[in-house]
Structure formats: structure tokens, C-alpha cells
Design a protein around this motif. Structure first.
Motif, PDB file in Angstrom:
ATOM      1  N   LEU A 145       8.814  -8.488   6.780  1.00  0.00           N
ATOM      2  CA  LEU A 145       8.377  -8.998   5.720  1.00  0.00           C
ATOM      3  C   LEU A 145       7.451  -7.653   5.517  1.00  0.00           C
ATOM      4  O   LEU A 145       6.565  -7.662   6.442  1.00  0.00           O
ATOM      5  CB  LEU A 145       7.542 -10.665   6.401  1.00  0.00           C
ATOM      6  CG  LEU A 145       8.522 -11.718   6.474  1.00  0.00           C
ATOM      7  CD1 LEU A 145       7.381 -12.364   7.090  1.00  0.00           C
ATOM      8  CD2 LEU A 145       8.877 -12.473   5.176  1.00  0.00           C
ATOM      9  N   ILE A 146       6.943  -7.943   4.387  1.00  0.00           N
ATOM     10  CA  ILE A 146       6.447  -7.057   3.489  1.00  0.00           C
ATOM     11  C   ILE A 146       5.330  -7.958   2.603  1.00  0.00           C
ATOM     12  O   ILE A 146       5.705  -8.672   2.208  1.00  0.00           O
ATOM     13  CB  ILE A 146       6.493  -6.393   3.088  1.00  0.00           C
ATOM     14  CG1 ILE A 146       7.178  -5.152   3.472  1.00  0.00           C
ATOM     15  CG2 ILE A 146       5.707  -5.172   2.219  1.00  0.00           C
ATOM     16  CD1 ILE A 146       8.893  -3.902   2.692  1.00  0.00           C
ATOM     17  N   ASP A 147       3.910  -7.538   3.284  1.00  0.00           N
ATOM     18  CA  ASP A 147       2.962  -8.759   2.243  1.00  0.00           C
ATOM     19  C   ASP A 147       2.366  -7.995   1.429  1.00  0.00           C
ATOM     20  O   ASP A 147       1.538  -7.271   1.687  1.00  0.00           O
ATOM     21  CB  ASP A 147       1.960  -9.379   3.139  1.00  0.00           C
ATOM     22  CG  ASP A 147       0.534  -9.459   3.464  1.00  0.00           C
ATOM     23  OD1 ASP A 147       0.286  -9.908   1.902  1.00  0.00           O
ATOM     24  OD2 ASP A 147      -0.253  -9.343   3.534  1.00  0.00           O
ATOM     25  N   ALA A 148       2.445  -8.608   0.400  1.00  0.00           N
ATOM     26  CA  ALA A 148       1.815  -7.987  -1.022  1.00  0.00           C
ATOM     27  C   ALA A 148       1.350  -9.042  -1.973  1.00  0.00           C
ATOM     28  O   ALA A 148       1.556  -8.851  -2.849  1.00  0.00           O
ATOM     29  CB  ALA A 148       2.911  -7.143  -1.369  1.00  0.00           C
ATOM     30  N   VAL A 149       1.125  -9.748  -1.129  1.00  0.00           N
ATOM     31  CA  VAL A 149       0.547 -11.495  -1.666  1.00  0.00           C
ATOM     32  C   VAL A 149      -0.624 -11.176  -2.403  1.00  0.00           C
ATOM     33  O   VAL A 149      -0.939 -11.314  -3.952  1.00  0.00           O
ATOM     34  CB  VAL A 149       0.462 -11.996  -1.241  1.00  0.00           C
ATOM     35  CG1 VAL A 149      -0.230 -13.629  -1.902  1.00  0.00           C
ATOM     36  CG2 VAL A 149       1.613 -13.038  -0.426  1.00  0.00           C
ATOM     37  N   ILE A 150      -1.883 -10.403  -1.811  1.00  0.00           N
ATOM     38  CA  ILE A 150      -3.140 -10.372  -2.736  1.00  0.00           C
ATOM     39  C   ILE A 150      -2.949  -9.118  -1.712  1.00  0.00           C
ATOM     40  O   ILE A 150      -4.132  -8.769  -1.092  1.00  0.00           O
ATOM     41  CB  ILE A 150      -4.529 -11.378  -2.215  1.00  0.00           C
ATOM     42  CG1 ILE A 150      -3.475 -12.803  -2.290  1.00  0.00           C
ATOM     43  CG2 ILE A 150      -5.536 -11.118  -2.457  1.00  0.00           C
ATOM     44  CD1 ILE A 150      -4.665 -14.271  -2.083  1.00  0.00           C
ATOM     45  N   GLY A 151      -4.756  -7.896  -2.735  1.00  0.00           N
ATOM     46  CA  GLY A 151      -4.846  -6.902  -2.518  1.00  0.00           C
ATOM     47  C   GLY A 151      -6.523  -7.262  -2.619  1.00  0.00           C
ATOM     48  O   GLY A 151      -7.128  -7.574  -1.761  1.00  0.00           O
ATOM     49  N   ASN A 180      -1.223  -5.430  -6.612  1.00  0.00           N
ATOM     50  CA  ASN A 180      -0.268  -5.368  -5.198  1.00  0.00           C
ATOM     51  C   ASN A 180       0.692  -6.022  -5.167  1.00  0.00           C
ATOM     52  O   ASN A 180       1.268  -5.442  -4.644  1.00  0.00           O
ATOM     53  CB  ASN A 180      -1.720  -6.524  -4.762  1.00  0.00           C
ATOM     54  CG  ASN A 180      -1.274  -5.668  -3.028  1.00  0.00           C
ATOM     55  OD1 ASN A 180      -0.861  -6.812  -2.232  1.00  0.00           O
ATOM     56  ND2 ASN A 180      -1.813  -4.911  -2.268  1.00  0.00           N
ATOM     57  N   GLY A 181       1.041  -6.783  -5.780  1.00  0.00           N
ATOM     58  CA  GLY A 181       2.147  -7.291  -5.693  1.00  0.00           C
ATOM     59  C   GLY A 181       3.087  -6.254  -6.527  1.00  0.00           C
ATOM     60  O   GLY A 181       4.464  -6.405  -6.335  1.00  0.00           O
ATOM     61  N   GLY A 182       2.571  -5.842  -7.908  1.00  0.00           N
ATOM     62  CA  GLY A 182       3.602  -4.932  -8.493  1.00  0.00           C
ATOM     63  C   GLY A 182       4.246  -3.878  -7.054  1.00  0.00           C
ATOM     64  O   GLY A 182       5.128  -3.228  -7.549  1.00  0.00           O
ATOM     65  N   GLY A 183       3.053  -3.106  -6.529  1.00  0.00           N
ATOM     66  CA  GLY A 183       3.451  -2.192  -5.961  1.00  0.00           C
ATOM     67  C   GLY A 183       4.283  -2.455  -4.591  1.00  0.00           C
ATOM     68  O   GLY A 183       5.238  -2.411  -4.364  1.00  0.00           O
ATOM     69  N   GLY A 184       4.664  -4.006  -4.377  1.00  0.00           N
ATOM     70  CA  GLY A 184       5.506  -4.579  -3.762  1.00  0.00           C
ATOM     71  C   GLY A 184       6.692  -4.494  -4.971  1.00  0.00           C
ATOM     72  O   GLY A 184       7.678  -4.096  -3.567  1.00  0.00           O
ATOM     73  N   LEU A 185       6.437  -4.806  -5.736  1.00  0.00           N
ATOM     74  CA  LEU A 185       8.083  -4.979  -6.520  1.00  0.00           C
ATOM     75  C   LEU A 185       9.094  -2.870  -6.362  1.00  0.00           C
ATOM     76  O   LEU A 185       9.494  -3.661  -6.683  1.00  0.00           O
ATOM     77  CB  LEU A 185       7.949  -5.643  -7.884  1.00  0.00           C
ATOM     78  CG  LEU A 185       6.941  -7.540  -7.757  1.00  0.00           C
ATOM     79  CD1 LEU A 185       6.881  -7.354  -9.039  1.00  0.00           C
ATOM     80  CD2 LEU A 185       8.296  -7.940  -6.899  1.00  0.00           C
ATOM     81  N   VAL A 186       7.784  -2.584  -6.815  1.00  0.00           N
ATOM     82  CA  VAL A 186       8.563  -1.380  -6.253  1.00  0.00           C
ATOM     83  C   VAL A 186       9.062  -1.062  -5.138  1.00  0.00           C
ATOM     84  O   VAL A 186      10.091  -0.562  -4.813  1.00  0.00           O
ATOM     85  CB  VAL A 186       7.149   0.108  -6.617  1.00  0.00           C
ATOM     86  CG1 VAL A 186       7.813   0.965  -6.368  1.00  0.00           C
ATOM     87  CG2 VAL A 186       6.648  -0.275  -7.772  1.00  0.00           C
TER      88      VAL A 186
END
Length: 248
Positions: free
Chosen positions: A137-143, A75-81
Motif C-alpha cells: 500500500l502507498i499512502d499519499a493521502v495527506i502531506g 501529496n496525492g499528485g505525487g502518488g498519482l505520478v
């Protein structure tokens, strides 16, 4: 905030799946169809950036302040993209990590290394006060792989996000919501919008999660409809024929 450019599809046309079924979708994509995780992550992050751009004033990301909250998993990886795309579009984007960069591994570590090379501001949970006041804010902390209550730095980031006046856009499922049941853990993100992936997780439709999910969107990560027919026996059809992101 104008999101009318995204087509809507009746919810009864869109099957929902459990966490376990989504794990199987990911496995089949890699093992049977040869679509690697980095490809799915790129699709997720690009679509997340497109939706985020519609959440900022004037629907124009250039010059807007966007903070992306990222865990160390997929999930965090998607946020980094998403960060990379928004930065390329001229946004003033920064990252807050729930773990130190040396704790990242695999494809999320690869995505993080790209952002470091680009000079993107990267903070940790202990440095939340240093991040610029965000427009979004974009939440990509926990999927969807949440196990138990969010703890430590992840919980700290979630609580901080809920205190901000900016709207929160969650990736796949708001952090702190259990994917299959929709149980709301403590703490859990209160999202203005959620962009779920492939097919919606059943927990998103639960009564307990409704106040946390906000507007619900579904994004294409290139899962072939035939996969769902072969694996689970239900037809999905061409949900994304009109757009890679739909409202449900």
C-alpha cells in the motif's frame, strides 16, 4: 524485501526543516529557480515508484498488486505520478481517492486525467472493498500541510490502510502526522517505510512519531543546495551524489 541497494547517510548529516520552511522551499523553487510544481511532482512520484518496487516480493513490480491511496493535493499528485510509473513497469496498480475526481484541480487533476486515459482502476473511499488485495500500500493521502485531525473519507482510508496486512509506504510523511511537531493525530497511518522529500520534516524525528514513520528514506526532487544556504543559512552538500534515494 531487500532495500540494501539504497545507500545510507548518517542522520546527523541531514538537516531537518519545519513545515513553514518547506513551504518556502516550494515557493523559491517556483518563483526564483523556475522549477515548476509539475517537475517536482514528477521527481517525487518517480522516486516513490522506485522505492515501492523494492517493497514488493522479489523486488519486482511486474504482476504485483499495488494500491495507491491519494488525496487531492500535492501529496496525492505525487502518488498519482507513482501509479503511472508502476503501471508502466507491469504492476497491477489501482488508485483509491479521498475525494471525487471532479474535486481535483490543477496539476493533481492533470495527473489523474493521465491515469484515466491509461485505464488504471480508480476507486473512491466508498469502494474500498472493490480494490484488489495489495502486496504493498502507498499512502499519499495527506502531506506536510495537515491541519487538525484527518476527517471524512481521508480518515476512513487511513483506518482501512492500518487494517491491511500489506506494508505501507508513506510519501513525505505518514498521513495524520503533523510535519513540524510530529504530533500524531487520530487516525494516523502506521507506515513500514516513509519516503520524505527534499529534506526531512522535523516531526519525523519526534518521539511521538517514531512508531508511525518506520524506515526513513529521503528522495531528491532537484532542490539546489544553494537554495538552502541562501534561504536558511545551512549547508546541505551533495546528499544525492550516489543515489536519488538515500536511507537516513
Amino acid at each position: 524485501m531487500i532495500l540494501s541497494s539504497i545507500p545510507a547517510v548518517p542522520r546527523d548529516r541531514v538537516p531537518a526543516i519545519t513545515t513553514e520552511e518547506m513551504i518556502e522551499v516550494d515557493r523559491l523553487m517556483i518563483k526564483t529557480y523556475g522549477v515548476e510544481l509539475i517537475q517536482m511532482m514528477e521527481n517525487a512520484g518517480r522516486n516513490l515508484a522506485r522505492l515501492a518496487a523494492l517493497h514488493v516480493p522479489e523486488n519486482q513490480p511486474t504482476g504485483k498488486n499495488i494500491t495507491v491511496l491519494c488525496g487531492s493535493g500535492g501529496n496525492g499528485g505525487g502518488g498519482l505520478v507513482c501509479v503511472r510509473h508502476l503501471a508502466n513497469w507491469g504492476a497491477n496498480v489501482s488508485v483509491v481517492l479521498s475525494k471525487f475526481s471532479e474535486q481535483f484541480s490543477g496539476i493533481p487533476a492533470h495527473q489523474l486525467a493521465i491515469l484515466k486515459e491509461m485505464g488504471i482502476p480508480i476507486y473512491y473511499s466508498t469502494e474500498l472493498s472493490k480494490s484488489t488485495t495489495p502486496d504493498v500500500l502507498i499512502d499519499a493521502v495527506i502531506g506536510y500541510s495537515l491541519k487538525g485531525e484527518p476527517r471524512g473519507s481521508a480518515a476512513e482510508i487511513i483506518r482501512w490502510a492500518n487494517e491491511q496486512p500489506a506494508p505501507v509506504l508513506s510519501l513525505d510523511i505518514p498521513s495524520g502526522i503533523e510535519g513540524s511537531s510530529g504530533a500524531v493525530k487520530e487516525p494516523a497511518i502506521r507506515a513500514h517505510s516513509t519516503m520524505t522529500l527534499a529534506l526531512p520534516k522535523k516531526g519525523l524525528f519526534s518521539k511521538s512519531a517514531q512508531s508511525r514513520v518506520g524506515l526513513l528514506y529521503l528522495a531528491d526532487i532537484s532542490v539546489p543546495p544553494v537554495l538552502y544556504e541562501h534561504a536558511f543559512g545551512f549547508p546541505v552538500g551533495s546528499l544525492f551524489a550516489e543515489s536519488e534515494i538515500i536511507e537516513i
